[in-house]
Enzyme design. Structure first.
Site, mmCIF file in Angstrom:
data_model
loop_
_atom_site.group_PDB
_atom_site.id
_atom_site.type_symbol
_atom_site.label_atom_id
_atom_site.label_comp_id
_atom_site.label_asym_id
_atom_site.label_seq_id
_atom_site.Cartn_x
_atom_site.Cartn_y
_atom_site.Cartn_z
ATOM 1 N N SER A 100 0.829 -1.198 0.000
ATOM 2 C CA SER A 100 0.000 0.000 0.000
ATOM 3 C C SER A 100 0.867 1.253 0.000
ATOM 4 C CB SER A 100 -0.868 0.042 1.254
ATOM 5 O OG SER A 100 -1.648 -1.106 1.342
ATOM 6 N N HIS A 121 -0.564 -3.091 -7.122
ATOM 7 C CA HIS A 121 -1.391 -2.800 -5.943
ATOM 8 C C HIS A 121 -2.872 -3.030 -6.248
ATOM 9 C CE1 HIS A 121 -2.666 0.462 -2.812
ATOM 10 N NE2 HIS A 121 -2.826 -0.754 -2.334
ATOM 11 N N GLU A 133 -3.139 -0.481 -9.257
ATOM 12 C CA GLU A 133 -2.201 0.646 -9.323
ATOM 13 C C GLU A 133 -0.812 0.050 -9.596
ATOM 14 O OE1 GLU A 133 -1.702 2.736 -5.544
ATOM 15 O OE2 GLU A 133 -1.601 4.656 -6.573
ATOM 16 N N ASN A 171 -3.246 5.741 -1.802
ATOM 17 C CA ASN A 171 -3.262 5.961 -0.353
ATOM 18 C C ASN A 171 -2.861 7.370 0.052
ATOM 19 O OD1 ASN A 171 -4.372 3.649 0.912
ATOM 20 N ND2 ASN A 171 -2.663 2.511 0.025
HETATM 21 N N1 3HC Z 1 -16.031 -11.874 -3.608
HETATM 22 C C1 3HC Z 1 -16.895 -11.924 -4.608
HETATM 23 N N2 3HC Z 1 -17.931 -11.079 -4.737
HETATM 24 C C2 3HC Z 1 -18.085 -10.150 -3.768
HETATM 25 C C3 3HC Z 1 -17.200 -10.029 -2.675
HETATM 26 C C4 3HC Z 1 -16.129 -10.959 -2.625
HETATM 27 N N3 3HC Z 1 -15.218 -10.941 -1.635
HETATM 28 N N4 3HC Z 1 -17.602 -8.989 -1.893
HETATM 29 C C5 3HC Z 1 -18.681 -8.451 -2.487
HETATM 30 N N5 3HC Z 1 -18.974 -9.162 -3.619
HETATM 31 C C6 3HC Z 1 -20.019 -8.875 -4.573
HETATM 32 C C7 3HC Z 1 -21.402 -9.195 -4.038
HETATM 33 O O1 3HC Z 1 -21.753 -10.545 -4.308
HETATM 34 C C8 3HC Z 1 -22.263 -8.207 -4.829
HETATM 35 O O2 3HC Z 1 -22.503 -8.657 -6.147
HETATM 36 P P1 3HC Z 1 -23.863 -8.270 -6.926
HETATM 37 O O3 3HC Z 1 -23.971 -6.776 -6.915
HETATM 38 O O4 3HC Z 1 -23.653 -8.824 -8.301
HETATM 39 O O5 3HC Z 1 -24.939 -8.949 -6.151
HETATM 40 C C9 3HC Z 1 -21.375 -6.998 -4.939
HETATM 41 O O6 3HC Z 1 -20.028 -7.459 -4.801
HETATM 42 C C10 3HC Z 1 -21.681 -5.980 -3.870
HETATM 43 O O7 3HC Z 1 -21.582 -6.617 -2.593
HETATM 44 P P2 3HC Z 1 -22.661 -6.565 -1.428
HETATM 45 O O8 3HC Z 1 -24.042 -6.498 -2.040
HETATM 46 O O9 3HC Z 1 -22.353 -7.638 -0.445
HETATM 47 O O10 3HC Z 1 -22.369 -5.262 -0.643
HETATM 48 P P3 3HC Z 1 -22.105 -3.814 -1.158
HETATM 49 O O11 3HC Z 1 -22.947 -3.442 -2.309
HETATM 50 O O12 3HC Z 1 -22.142 -3.013 0.089
HETATM 51 O O13 3HC Z 1 -20.591 -3.871 -1.679
HETATM 52 C C11 3HC Z 1 -18.280 -3.675 -1.379
HETATM 53 C C12 3HC Z 1 -19.547 -4.310 -0.853
HETATM 54 C C13 3HC Z 1 -17.921 -4.307 -2.733
HETATM 55 C C14 3HC Z 1 -17.188 -3.982 -0.359
HETATM 56 C C15 3HC Z 1 -18.524 -2.132 -1.553
HETATM 57 O O14 3HC Z 1 -19.036 -1.619 -0.367
HETATM 58 C C16 3HC Z 1 -17.278 -1.384 -1.920
HETATM 59 O O15 3HC Z 1 -16.847 -1.352 -3.068
HETATM 60 N N6 3HC Z 1 -16.701 -0.706 -0.909
HETATM 61 C C17 3HC Z 1 -15.513 0.142 -1.098
HETATM 62 C C18 3HC Z 1 -14.313 -0.716 -1.089
HETATM 63 C C19 3HC Z 1 -13.062 0.083 -1.266
HETATM 64 O O16 3HC Z 1 -13.024 1.306 -1.324
HETATM 65 N N7 3HC Z 1 -11.947 -0.663 -1.339
HETATM 66 C C20 3HC Z 1 -10.647 -0.066 -1.467
HETATM 67 C C21 3HC Z 1 -9.976 -0.146 -0.158
HETATM 68 S S1 3HC Z 1 -8.358 0.536 -0.250
HETATM 69 C C22 3HC Z 1 -7.394 -0.758 -0.579
HETATM 70 O O17 3HC Z 1 -7.780 -1.908 -0.629
HETATM 71 C C23 3HC Z 1 -5.965 -0.449 -0.819
HETATM 72 C C24 3HC Z 1 -5.097 -0.633 0.381
HETATM 73 O O18 3HC Z 1 -3.802 -0.223 0.020
HETATM 74 C C25 3HC Z 1 -5.492 0.100 1.620
#
Ligand code: 3HC
Length: 264
Positions: A100, A121, A133, A171
């Site tokens: 990250s 990333h 990234e 980040n």
């Molecule tokens: N595997 C497969 N599918 C998944 C999954 C997983 N682990 N998690 C969620 N899904 C799918 C669900 O099945 C759903 O599919 P559908 O729309 O076709 O039914 C879809 O993704 C959406 O999931 P949910 O309905 O359970 O819940 P949400 O709509 O609330 O979405 C989320 C969950 C995808 C986590 C969404 O909230 C999101 O995108 N959040 C933001 C995440 C983000 O910003 N991540 C970046 C973090 S920073 C990082 O990682 C970098 C590091 O350096 C810090």
């Protein structure tokens, strides 16, 4: 994240060796992959067993065309992995890091192939989020950058390139946003639910900054803020004391069952 990365690489038809010396870690990774693949299969994704059949846990670093490292955000631990990978993988192999924030240039300096070391990333949850990234270290070659951007495309992701500056792009933007939300909480500006509602409904973010911090892991958030603070040299990047205190209390977010919210 290692499990999520292994899943998308195996999902593209490639074979993956999964290595983690920490007891139970590869089993937990495989369990998360099984759950995620089952979710994807319900929506017409491929056969989970076929994908899992291409993932094999291994007892040590093994020969491969590419390593994607996803260990803890600690420079000395990562440098040690890169040193060992440099000895274990063929000379032409690319050594990539899912870091990250740790400088790619310092990971590259731990090897004899800095031209073939790069940041790759991914974003959590890896099977869902479409970005990779791609971070070039000082000596990363054009061929290595092109190979990793090409691979990201084959995994169904969109690559975007950043230079090797603290926090890269993702980040550098995201963590101060999360940190500021924790300051707002600490100063009593609003309750966690209100802070996250303001971000989800006000900015159309899929989740609020505190829920996102719980997803990323509060220890990882502190580690990234420390890299920004040291690397950019301004106190505006200092981790919020409340964030540190939660980590001291073992409230690491989803992975420990409790962070800003509780998870059962
Ligand atoms: N595997 C497969 N599918 C998944 C999954 C997983 N682990 N998690 C969620 N899904 C799918 C669900 O099945 C759903 O599919 P559908 O729309 O076709 O039914 C879809 O993704 C959406 O999931 P949910 O309905 O359970 O819940 P949400 O709509 O609330 O979405 C989320 C969950 C995808 C986590 C969404 O909230 C999101 O995108 N959040 C933001 C995440 C983000 O910003 N991540 C970046 C973090 S920073 C990082 O990682 C970098 C590091 O350096 C810090």
């Amino acid at each position: 994240m290692g499990g999520g990365i292994a899943q998308v690489v195996a999902g593209s038809g490639r074979r993956v060796s999964l290595y983690d010396p920490y007891p139970g870690a590869t089993d937990r990774g495989l369990a998360a992959m099984r759950k995620s693949l089952a979710r994807l299969a319900e929506k017409g994704g491929g056969d989970p067993d076929e994908v899992l059949g291409r993932v094999g846990p291994v007892e040590d670093l093994v020969a491969a065309d590419l390593m994607i490292e996803a260990v803890v955000e600690d420079a000395s631990v990562k440098e040690d992995v890169f040193r060992r990978a440099d000895a274990a993988l063929p000379a032409e192999a690319i050594l990539a890091s899912n870091t990250s924030s740790i400088p790619i240039t310092s990971l590259a300096a731990a090897t004899s192939r800095p031209d073939r070391v790069i940041g790759m990333h991914f974003f959590n949850p890896v099977p869902v989020l479409k970005l990779v990234e791609v971070i070039r270290g000082l000596e990363t070659s054009d061929e290595t950058a092109a190979a990793i951007a090409g691979l990201a495309g084959e995994l169904g992701k969109t690559p975007a390139e950043a230079r090797d500056f603290p926090g890269f792009v993702s980040n550098r933007i995201l963590m101060p946003f999360i940190n500021e939300a924790v300051w707002a909480l600490m100063e009593g500006v609003a309750e966690p639910e209100a802070i996250d509602t303001i971000a989800t409904l006000g900015f159309a973010h899929p989740m609020g900054p505190l829920a996102l911090a719980d997803l990323i892991g509060l220890d990882t958030c502190v580690a990234i803020m420390e890299v920004l603070h040291a690397g950019l040299g301004s106190d505006r990047y200092a981790p919020c004391p409340l964030l540190r205190q939660y980590v001291q209390a073992g409230r690491l977010g989803r992975k420990s069952g409790r962070g800003f919210y509780e998870y059962r």
